[in-house]
Design a protein around this motif. Sequence first.
Motif, PDB file in Angstrom:
ATOM      1  N   ARG A   1      -6.011 -13.253   1.395  1.00  0.00           N
ATOM      2  CA  ARG A   1      -5.713 -14.515   0.717  1.00  0.00           C
ATOM      3  C   ARG A   1      -6.253 -14.511  -0.708  1.00  0.00           C
ATOM      4  N   GLY A   2      -7.453 -13.944  -0.867  1.00  0.00           N
ATOM      5  CA  GLY A   2      -8.033 -13.889  -2.200  1.00  0.00           C
ATOM      6  C   GLY A   2      -7.212 -13.044  -3.156  1.00  0.00           C
ATOM      7  N   VAL A   3      -6.762 -11.881  -2.695  1.00  0.00           N
ATOM      8  CA  VAL A   3      -5.946 -11.013  -3.542  1.00  0.00           C
ATOM      9  C   VAL A   3      -4.592 -11.664  -3.828  1.00  0.00           C
ATOM     10  N   GLN A   4      -4.036 -12.307  -2.826  1.00  0.00           N
ATOM     11  CA  GLN A   4      -2.764 -13.009  -3.032  1.00  0.00           C
ATOM     12  C   GLN A   4      -2.922 -14.111  -4.068  1.00  0.00           C
ATOM     13  N   GLY A   5      -4.058 -14.814  -3.995  1.00  0.00           N
ATOM     14  CA  GLY A   5      -4.309 -15.858  -4.981  1.00  0.00           C
ATOM     15  C   GLY A   5      -4.450 -15.294  -6.383  1.00  0.00           C
ATOM     16  N   LEU A   6      -5.127 -14.153  -6.507  1.00  0.00           N
ATOM     17  CA  LEU A   6      -5.283 -13.502  -7.807  1.00  0.00           C
ATOM     18  C   LEU A   6      -3.930 -13.080  -8.354  1.00  0.00           C
ATOM     19  N   ALA A   7      -3.145 -12.366  -7.561  1.00  0.00           N
ATOM     20  CA  ALA A   7      -1.833 -11.889  -8.018  1.00  0.00           C
ATOM     21  C   ALA A   7      -0.904 -13.045  -8.354  1.00  0.00           C
ATOM     22  N   GLY A   8      -1.055 -14.149  -7.618  1.00  0.00           N
ATOM     23  CA  GLY A   8      -0.181 -15.298  -7.837  1.00  0.00           C
ATOM     24  C   GLY A   8      -0.354 -15.957  -9.189  1.00  0.00           C
ATOM     25  N   CYS A   9      -1.427 -15.621  -9.890  1.00  0.00           N
ATOM     26  CA  CYS A   9      -1.657 -16.202 -11.218  1.00  0.00           C
ATOM     27  C   CYS A   9      -0.928 -15.447 -12.326  1.00  0.00           C
ATOM     28  N   PHE A  10      -0.276 -14.341 -11.976  1.00  0.00           N
ATOM     29  CA  PHE A  10       0.345 -13.494 -12.998  1.00  0.00           C
ATOM     30  C   PHE A  10       1.768 -13.133 -12.568  1.00  0.00           C
ATOM     31  N   PRO A  11       2.757 -13.368 -13.430  1.00  0.00           N
ATOM     32  CA  PRO A  11       4.154 -13.103 -13.058  1.00  0.00           C
ATOM     33  C   PRO A  11       4.460 -11.621 -12.898  1.00  0.00           C
ATOM     34  N   ASN A  12       3.618 -10.745 -13.417  1.00  0.00           N
ATOM     35  CA  ASN A  12       3.861  -9.300 -13.374  1.00  0.00           C
ATOM     36  C   ASN A  12       2.964  -8.592 -12.362  1.00  0.00           C
ATOM     37  N   ALA A  13       2.388  -9.351 -11.420  1.00  0.00           N
ATOM     38  CA  ALA A  13       1.557  -8.762 -10.366  1.00  0.00           C
ATOM     39  C   ALA A  13       2.045  -9.247  -9.012  1.00  0.00           C
ATOM     40  N   PHE A  14       2.004  -8.367  -8.011  1.00  0.00           N
ATOM     41  CA  PHE A  14       2.465  -8.745  -6.678  1.00  0.00           C
ATOM     42  C   PHE A  14       1.813  -7.858  -5.635  1.00  0.00           C
ATOM     43  N   LEU A  15       1.788  -8.349  -4.395  1.00  0.00           N
ATOM     44  CA  LEU A  15       1.296  -7.553  -3.277  1.00  0.00           C
ATOM     45  C   LEU A  15       2.435  -6.747  -2.682  1.00  0.00           C
ATOM     46  N   ALA A  16       2.164  -5.523  -2.279  1.00  0.00           N
ATOM     47  CA  ALA A  16       3.169  -4.713  -1.604  1.00  0.00           C
ATOM     48  C   ALA A  16       3.634  -5.443  -0.352  1.00  0.00           C
ATOM     49  N   SER A  17       4.924  -5.513  -0.163  1.00  0.00           N
ATOM     50  CA  SER A  17       5.456  -6.272   0.971  1.00  0.00           C
ATOM     51  C   SER A  17       5.252  -5.549   2.296  1.00  0.00           C
ATOM     52  N   ARG A  18       5.063  -4.229   2.242  1.00  0.00           N
ATOM     53  CA  ARG A  18       4.802  -3.464   3.464  1.00  0.00           C
ATOM     54  C   ARG A  18       3.426  -2.835   3.360  1.00  0.00           C
TER      55      ARG A  18
END
Length: 447
Positions: free
Chosen positions: A164-181
């Motif tokens: 959740r923490g990493v998802q929250g971090l990535a969610g603040c930037f349009p050019n960052a995302f979590l690998a879907s798999r």
Amino acid sequence: MNSAKLSFVLCAAASSVICLGIYISSRARKPEPRGWRFDRAKCGDYPDELCAALFEGKAAAAVIGAECEQTHGPETRGGEGEGEGGEGEGGEGGETAVNCSRLLAAHNYITETLSREEADFPLAYILTVHKDLPTLEWLFRAIYAPQNLYCIHVDNRSSAGFRRGVQGLAGCFPNAFLASRAERVVYGGFSRLQADINCMEELAPSPVRWRYAINLCGQDYPLKTNRELVRLLKTQWKDKNITPGIPQPDHVKQRTSHVHREYISPTESYVIKTPARKSETVPHGLKLYFGSAYYALTRGFVDFVLRDKRAKDLLQWSRDTYSPDEHYWVTLNRIADAPGADPNAEWEGSIRSIKWLDQTRVAHNGCKGHYVRNICVYGLGDLEWLAQKDSLFANKFEVNSHPLVAQCMERWLRPRTLSQSEVPIRQGWRIKNSACFFDIENNDCNR
């Protein structure tokens, strides 16, 4: 003995005791090294001049810093798992959404591309992480630039809070995302290689015209600015891949000659070497090489990895080998017709600086922090060595164990980054108080 003599003797004895007590007390109180007056109550904001002295190798600064970390640092060190695939840690990250405005302000993120040169040469990062959110966020803000792309692979074994923490971090930037798999990564196993492939599959079709893919783990840190990386890749490497390595030495051939299996239980995971020998020969008659699991790969080469039959067949063949990421990239990069290949390359290209325990007094002067699985977690006394290295990145760091190392590294890198800018510097990009590590759970600056 008359009374006068007795009084003199008693007085002298008492004076000696008092003087001895004063001497012992003065010896116990170590004076601060001359040249600095550092209030340990303010250790959270480490003076710039002390950081500069550490990078110059001045021992007095390290003494003050070490005392400060002992007084104000955490009571326990971070987990002992490898940055690439140890056990996940719980209790990191919160249920609430991250306050992105506060995050960006607390950590002085650079929100504008600093030069035309960097705008024309975007990079794609693959970060494979499993724990230690503060260190990951510290790394992320150092490598973040709005023109780049960032794919973050979170280990399937990580705690829900960390994810959740990493998802929250990535969610603040349009050019960052979590690998879907997400893979359940086992250190030394095929799953570590597959994690990179998963990110590549999502980066490859991106409309962003990124030029190189660079992979990192969550405890790395850059030794070069983004613009310095771009210039090096453009001029020195000129669309060549960086995969340091050599023909497979005899002492590692058992990694690929025998069948290996990943063992996973609720409490531990590791790779097992079985007695069985691999029956299949290396596909397409490829010659195996051995080298770094970390790389800088051209976009054309990434497409080659995902589409070429030789690359796909070697990937499948590598599933039951040990640490296949240490032979896969370097072997493919020796195929003459692969994009960006260098068939004659050896150890050229220093991707990461690491202080290995068995290289003490051979390649370095020893670890001034502490070792985790024979890899140095850098302490204050290692900063001079790091500043002298010409590598792209260094490993390994822990913000919680050595917070002043983190502060000094930021204060060493960020001014250089801003000095290379072609756009006006915003005040919010300057490091104001790098002792502040953003607490994603509480949406605040955590000192």
